[in-house]
Design a protein around this motif. Structure first.
Motif, PDB file in Angstrom:
ATOM      1  N   LYS A  50      66.232  17.857  38.506  1.00  0.00           N
ATOM      2  CA  LYS A  50      64.974  18.549  38.769  1.00  0.00           C
ATOM      3  C   LYS A  50      63.875  17.517  38.989  1.00  0.00           C
ATOM      4  CE  LYS A  50      61.726  21.942  36.881  1.00  0.00           C
ATOM      5  NZ  LYS A  50      61.400  22.835  35.735  1.00  0.00           N
ATOM      6  N   LYS A  51      63.162  17.658  40.109  1.00  0.00           N
ATOM      7  CA  LYS A  51      62.081  16.729  40.428  1.00  0.00           C
ATOM      8  C   LYS A  51      60.728  17.375  40.163  1.00  0.00           C
ATOM      9  CE  LYS A  51      64.456  13.934  43.906  1.00  0.00           C
ATOM     10  NZ  LYS A  51      64.413  13.403  45.297  1.00  0.00           N
ATOM     11  N   TRP A 110      56.947  11.997  43.234  1.00  0.00           N
ATOM     12  CA  TRP A 110      58.057  12.866  42.846  1.00  0.00           C
ATOM     13  C   TRP A 110      59.100  12.053  42.089  1.00  0.00           C
ATOM     14  CZ3 TRP A 110      57.956  18.021  43.103  1.00  0.00           C
ATOM     15  CH2 TRP A 110      57.060  18.624  43.976  1.00  0.00           C
ATOM     16  N   VAL A 111      59.386  12.470  40.856  1.00  0.00           N
ATOM     17  CA  VAL A 111      60.370  11.764  40.023  1.00  0.00           C
ATOM     18  C   VAL A 111      61.329  12.782  39.410  1.00  0.00           C
ATOM     19  CG1 VAL A 111      58.829   9.850  39.481  1.00  0.00           C
ATOM     20  CG2 VAL A 111      58.840  11.869  38.011  1.00  0.00           C
ATOM     21  N   ASN A 112      62.544  12.317  39.094  1.00  0.00           N
ATOM     22  CA  ASN A 112      63.526  13.164  38.418  1.00  0.00           C
ATOM     23  C   ASN A 112      63.165  13.253  36.942  1.00  0.00           C
ATOM     24  OD1 ASN A 112      65.125  13.530  40.762  1.00  0.00           O
ATOM     25  ND2 ASN A 112      66.081  11.534  40.437  1.00  0.00           N
ATOM     26  N   THR A 113      62.916  14.465  36.483  1.00  0.00           N
ATOM     27  CA  THR A 113      62.487  14.653  35.097  1.00  0.00           C
ATOM     28  C   THR A 113      63.586  15.226  34.208  1.00  0.00           C
ATOM     29  OG1 THR A 113      61.603  16.840  35.674  1.00  0.00           O
ATOM     30  CG2 THR A 113      60.080  14.957  35.748  1.00  0.00           C
ATOM     31  N   ALA A 124      70.637  26.182  41.951  1.00  0.00           N
ATOM     32  CA  ALA A 124      70.314  24.869  42.529  1.00  0.00           C
ATOM     33  C   ALA A 124      71.586  24.104  42.880  1.00  0.00           C
ATOM     34  CB  ALA A 124      69.464  24.062  41.548  1.00  0.00           C
ATOM     35  N   LEU A 125      72.613  24.220  42.028  1.00  0.00           N
ATOM     36  CA  LEU A 125      73.894  23.575  42.303  1.00  0.00           C
ATOM     37  C   LEU A 125      74.477  24.093  43.613  1.00  0.00           C
ATOM     38  CD1 LEU A 125      76.419  21.892  41.567  1.00  0.00           C
ATOM     39  CD2 LEU A 125      77.230  23.890  40.286  1.00  0.00           C
TER      40      LEU A 125
END
Length: 255
Positions: free
Chosen positions: A75-76, A83-86, A144-145
């Motif tokens: 999830k970004k 924008w980073v993966n959190t 999302a997958l």
């Protein structure tokens, strides 16, 4: 030319042995059973063809399943304009490739209950989140997958793509994308009559790397520590070389 000859021989043998051909049986073959991935691999298109003991109204569903394993969904979020993966969720026992093809709409062939029991459909796969991970709104992560796998062409639903001829012959094309994983792929052909499974056959496709990419892959898999050290040294060498070139260019400009 070779594929055409192969197909003709297949149906000739089938015709000769038709008297001993068992009822409700499928005989199928692939135009290519081994796929080699090289550095310029652009994907593959494989013809699946065969015969079945059919009647009017019968259906064929083809399911191609690649190796299963861990697939990560991230999830970004936008933080300070970047924008980073959190967060991330790992799904286990997940097909790295899945293609479901049929001669008509799957909902017209099977009811929802049968689809779920038979794991036919992207939302009916028996995959689960890696144990030990607490997830809120699991349904959103599962969507999302599916969305990610569809976007990367690793999952697909191809209704109306299986061609039936005279209730006895069928053919379909299987497409492997350029980013397909290596390994053994199961090709399952299912023959339905009035929504009931009459017969099935399982074939396989082997996808492997070739050339220098195969050698690099083998080193990475079998000598991971050495491969990691080599990758770090190569990165340092490239960085040092780039810096040296930049300095020479810079001093050359100022001389």
């Amino acid at each position: 030319m070779n594929s055409f000859f192969h197909i003709n021989i297949f149906f000739l043998v089938l015709f000769i042995t038709s008297n001993t051909y068992a009822q409700n049986q499928i005989v199928a073959d692939l135009s290519q059973e081994n796929v080699k991935i090289s550095t310029d691999f652009q994907g593959a298109k494989i013809l699946l063809f065969g015969a079945y003991d059919g009647k009017k109204g019968d259906d064929i569903i083809v399911i191609v399943t690649g190796p299963k394993g861990l697939v990560t969904v991230q999830k970004k979020e936008k933080i300070l304009g970047v924008w980073v993966n959190t967060r991330k969720v790992n799904y286990i026992n997940t097909p790295k490739y899945l293609s479901i093809s049929s001669n008509r709409r799957i909902d017209d062939i099977l009811n929802k209950k049968t689809q779920k029991i038979s794991e036919i459909g992207l939302n009916n796969l028996k995959i689960r989140i890696q144990p030990g991970i607490k997830v809120e709104k699991e349904g959103n992560w599962r969507q999302a997958l599916t969305r990610n796998m569809l976007k990367s062409n690793l999952w697909s639903i191809n209704e109306n793509s299986v061609t039936l001829n005279k209730d006895s012959l069928f053919r379909s094309y299987l497409k492997l994308p350029s980013n397909v994983i290596t390994g053994q792929f199961e090709v399952k052909i299912l023959h339905y009559r009035n929504s009931k499974l009459v017969s099935q056959q399982i074939n396989s496709i082997n996808v492997s790397k070739s050339g220098i990419s195969a050698e690099i892959y083998d080193i990475a898999q079998n000598y991971s520590t050495l491969y990691g050290i080599f990758a770090v040294l190569l990165a340092v060498l490239v960085g040092w070389g780039s810096n040296l070139i930049f300095r020479k260019v810079w001093w050359g400009i100022n001389d």
